[in-house]
Design a protein around this motif. Structure first.
Motif, mmCIF file in Angstrom:
data_model
loop_
_atom_site.group_PDB
_atom_site.id
_atom_site.type_symbol
_atom_site.label_atom_id
_atom_site.label_comp_id
_atom_site.label_asym_id
_atom_site.label_seq_id
_atom_site.Cartn_x
_atom_site.Cartn_y
_atom_site.Cartn_z
ATOM 1 N N GLY A 259 6.453 -14.448 -5.822
ATOM 2 C CA GLY A 259 5.683 -15.083 -4.731
ATOM 3 C C GLY A 259 4.717 -14.316 -4.260
ATOM 4 O O GLY A 259 3.613 -15.002 -4.111
ATOM 5 N N VAL A 260 4.771 -13.121 -4.195
ATOM 6 C CA VAL A 260 3.782 -12.160 -3.585
ATOM 7 C C VAL A 260 2.333 -12.189 -4.706
ATOM 8 O O VAL A 260 1.481 -12.178 -4.395
ATOM 9 C CB VAL A 260 4.144 -10.845 -3.423
ATOM 10 C CG1 VAL A 260 2.843 -9.740 -2.966
ATOM 11 C CG2 VAL A 260 5.087 -10.710 -2.479
ATOM 12 N N ARG A 261 2.869 -12.040 -6.112
ATOM 13 C CA ARG A 261 2.278 -11.909 -7.299
ATOM 14 C C ARG A 261 1.141 -13.393 -7.249
ATOM 15 O O ARG A 261 0.311 -13.164 -7.416
ATOM 16 C CB ARG A 261 2.808 -11.887 -8.447
ATOM 17 C CG ARG A 261 2.113 -11.629 -9.671
ATOM 18 C CD ARG A 261 2.755 -11.445 -11.006
ATOM 19 N NE ARG A 261 3.324 -12.552 -11.418
ATOM 20 C CZ ARG A 261 4.611 -12.777 -11.716
ATOM 21 N NH1 ARG A 261 5.598 -11.675 -11.197
ATOM 22 N NH2 ARG A 261 5.218 -13.698 -12.072
ATOM 23 N N THR A 262 1.906 -14.510 -7.224
ATOM 24 C CA THR A 262 1.211 -15.649 -7.252
ATOM 25 C C THR A 262 -0.065 -15.844 -6.034
ATOM 26 O O THR A 262 -1.019 -16.078 -6.387
ATOM 27 C CB THR A 262 1.975 -16.792 -7.025
ATOM 28 O OG1 THR A 262 2.991 -16.693 -7.974
ATOM 29 C CG2 THR A 262 1.557 -18.104 -7.074
ATOM 30 N N LYS A 263 0.475 -15.349 -4.722
ATOM 31 C CA LYS A 263 -0.596 -15.362 -3.801
ATOM 32 C C LYS A 263 -1.893 -14.546 -4.005
ATOM 33 O O LYS A 263 -2.934 -15.030 -3.892
ATOM 34 C CB LYS A 263 0.037 -14.917 -2.589
ATOM 35 C CG LYS A 263 1.221 -15.808 -1.877
ATOM 36 C CD LYS A 263 2.097 -15.223 -0.714
ATOM 37 C CE LYS A 263 2.925 -16.151 -0.301
ATOM 38 N NZ LYS A 263 3.985 -15.865 0.800
ATOM 39 N N GLY B 249 -4.427 -0.348 -7.364
ATOM 40 C CA GLY B 249 -2.778 0.211 -7.801
ATOM 41 C C GLY B 249 -2.103 -1.045 -7.814
ATOM 42 O O GLY B 249 -1.087 -1.177 -8.609
ATOM 43 N N VAL B 250 -2.077 -2.101 -6.634
ATOM 44 C CA VAL B 250 -1.316 -3.332 -6.529
ATOM 45 C C VAL B 250 -1.870 -4.099 -7.868
ATOM 46 O O VAL B 250 -0.797 -4.834 -8.282
ATOM 47 C CB VAL B 250 -1.770 -3.827 -5.275
ATOM 48 C CG1 VAL B 250 -0.902 -5.298 -5.215
ATOM 49 C CG2 VAL B 250 -1.088 -3.062 -4.157
ATOM 50 N N LEU C 259 4.881 -6.239 -11.735
ATOM 51 C CA LEU C 259 6.098 -5.624 -11.031
ATOM 52 C C LEU C 259 6.713 -6.080 -9.652
ATOM 53 O O LEU C 259 7.543 -6.101 -8.986
ATOM 54 C CB LEU C 259 6.058 -4.030 -10.843
ATOM 55 C CG LEU C 259 5.707 -3.224 -12.019
ATOM 56 C CD1 LEU C 259 5.524 -1.892 -11.641
ATOM 57 C CD2 LEU C 259 7.068 -3.429 -13.044
ATOM 58 N N LEU C 260 5.611 -6.897 -9.021
ATOM 59 C CA LEU C 260 5.791 -7.727 -7.926
ATOM 60 C C LEU C 260 6.634 -8.770 -7.792
ATOM 61 O O LEU C 260 6.676 -9.489 -8.982
ATOM 62 C CB LEU C 260 4.496 -8.051 -7.323
ATOM 63 C CG LEU C 260 3.458 -6.770 -7.092
ATOM 64 C CD1 LEU C 260 2.090 -7.336 -6.471
ATOM 65 C CD2 LEU C 260 3.916 -5.758 -6.278
ATOM 66 N N PRO C 261 7.355 -9.176 -6.655
ATOM 67 C CA PRO C 261 8.076 -10.535 -6.631
ATOM 68 C C PRO C 261 7.063 -11.641 -7.051
ATOM 69 O O PRO C 261 5.968 -11.650 -6.441
ATOM 70 C CB PRO C 261 8.504 -10.478 -5.395
ATOM 71 C CG PRO C 261 8.487 -8.992 -4.773
ATOM 72 C CD PRO C 261 7.505 -8.340 -5.533
ATOM 73 N N LEU D 137 0.934 -1.019 0.081
ATOM 74 C CA LEU D 137 -0.083 0.028 0.165
ATOM 75 C C LEU D 137 0.788 1.123 -0.033
ATOM 76 O O LEU D 137 0.558 2.348 -0.350
ATOM 77 C CB LEU D 137 -0.963 -0.102 1.197
ATOM 78 C CG LEU D 137 -2.130 -1.023 1.228
ATOM 79 C CD1 LEU D 137 -2.865 -1.062 2.484
ATOM 80 C CD2 LEU D 137 -2.915 -0.537 0.014
ATOM 81 N N THR D 138 2.147 1.110 0.737
ATOM 82 C CA THR D 138 2.907 2.111 0.653
ATOM 83 C C THR D 138 3.584 2.481 -0.708
ATOM 84 O O THR D 138 3.512 3.859 -1.174
ATOM 85 C CB THR D 138 4.165 2.100 1.489
ATOM 86 O OG1 THR D 138 3.574 1.648 2.958
ATOM 87 C CG2 THR D 138 5.237 3.235 1.423
ATOM 88 N N GLU D 139 3.699 1.428 -1.409
ATOM 89 C CA GLU D 139 4.125 1.638 -2.877
ATOM 90 C C GLU D 139 3.127 1.792 -3.758
ATOM 91 O O GLU D 139 3.080 2.720 -4.931
ATOM 92 C CB GLU D 139 4.956 0.492 -3.325
ATOM 93 C CG GLU D 139 5.954 0.350 -4.329
ATOM 94 C CD GLU D 139 6.944 -0.521 -4.133
ATOM 95 O OE1 GLU D 139 7.733 -0.698 -5.192
ATOM 96 O OE2 GLU D 139 7.298 -1.191 -2.996
#
Length: 308
Positions: free
Chosen positions: A231-235, A220-221, A227-229, A212-214
């Motif tokens: 692991g995070v993107r997959t989740k 937005g996410v 652009l996300l790593p 959320l900071t980014e």
């Protein structure tokens, strides 16, 4: 620009005070009761918290909001919502109605609506009152931080009486790095174990705050998933539906059909009816609370007679 504020409204999260009072006064095993055997410990503690807050924040108007049963639009959206909650202790159950009777005898409106939570009533009234008044929300629930705006502050009750943390826009940003709307999005990502909805599996507070900071918002996410790593993107991709549902569950409604005119909420303690109710419940040791309430002329003393 908003109109100049007139007065200060205190919106009380009734259940938050009542549950806090019950557990604070029963942990040792002793439950205060009347001679007839009616449990009153939660109501007794509620009154101590209530009068302390009134003394501390000096509202011109007071409203108390309540949950009205387990079934709400949230349980219709997600049947697991709050399904992990244990049943209320037997000694607390008769105090749910009793506390509302006592609040009414003080001269304070009780507001609640079937199908909605107290939070939604508070959100709706805060939105309404804040157009022309300063609003203080008294609670122990950090979900309420999403309701903060220019004229709305959230007062979080901390351990013990007279121990408060007051959040406004600046304090929320400084301490938690969030805007009020981001409080909702944060819950969308990380879920809420207390309310029993999961958010995105594997994403906790630290990762959610970073996202959320980014990127600012859930949208937005999602727009920047590439652009996300990995692991995070997959989740997130695996739990997109639950992300949106969790955010819906977390959002406090500010448009529910409850109305309470400010004129009904003017804080003018009904001393005589309050004193009679205190006597009926054998709250002699709390009579001083009635006697010490201030009005515009300063401290008003009433003749307590044999009530104490």
């Amino acid at each position: 620009m908003r109109a100049e504020t007139k007065g200060r409204v205190m919106l009380v999260d009734g259940m938050a005070l009542l549950f806090r009072a019950f557990y604070a006064t029963s942990y040792g095993g002793y439950i205060r009761k009347t001679k007839a055997g009616l449990p009153t410990n939660a109501v007794y503690g509620f009154l101590q918290y209530f009068f302390d807050a009134v003394s501390t924040f000096e509202p011109s108007h007071v409203v108390c909001c309540w949950d009205m049963g387990k079934g709400t639009f949230r349980t219709e959206k997600y049947d697991g919502y709050k399904s992990n909650r244990i049943e209320a202790p037997l000694e607390l159950i008769p105090q749910f109605d009793l506390v509302k009777d006592v609040v009414a005898e003080l001269g304070v409106p009780n507001i609640g609506l079937a199908g909605y939570e107290a939070d939604d009533c508070i959100g709706t009234l805060a939105s309404c009152y804040s157009e022309n008044s300063e609003v203080y929300i008294l609670t122990g629930d950090h979900d309420m931080l999403q309701l903060i705006d220019e004229n709305v502050k959230v007062v979080i009750m901390k351990k013990g009486r007279s121990n408060y943390k007051v959040y406004d826009l600046a304090e929320l940003l400084e301490e938690k790095g969030l805007t009020p709307r981001q409080v909702i999005d944060l819950k969308g990502f990380m879920g809420d174990t207390s309310d029993n909805y999961p958010g995105v599996k594997g994403i906790g507070e630290k990762t959610a705050l970073k996202l959320l900071t980014e990127y600012g918002t859930v949208e937005g996410v999602i727009e920047n998933l590439h652009l996300l790593p990995k692991g995070v993107r997959t989740k997130i991709e695996a739990d997109l539906d639950m992300l949106h549902l969790s955010r819906e569950l977390a959002e406090i409604r500010c448009d529910v059909p409850v109305v309470c005119q400010l004129t009904e909420a003017l804080w003018q303690l009904q001393r005589e009816t309050a004193a009679r109710k205190f006597q009926e419940l054998e709250f002699g040791s709390l009579m001083h609370l009635i006697a010490e309430v201030q009005d515009e002329r300063g401290i008003v003393q009433i003749e307590l007679g044999d009530l104490g």
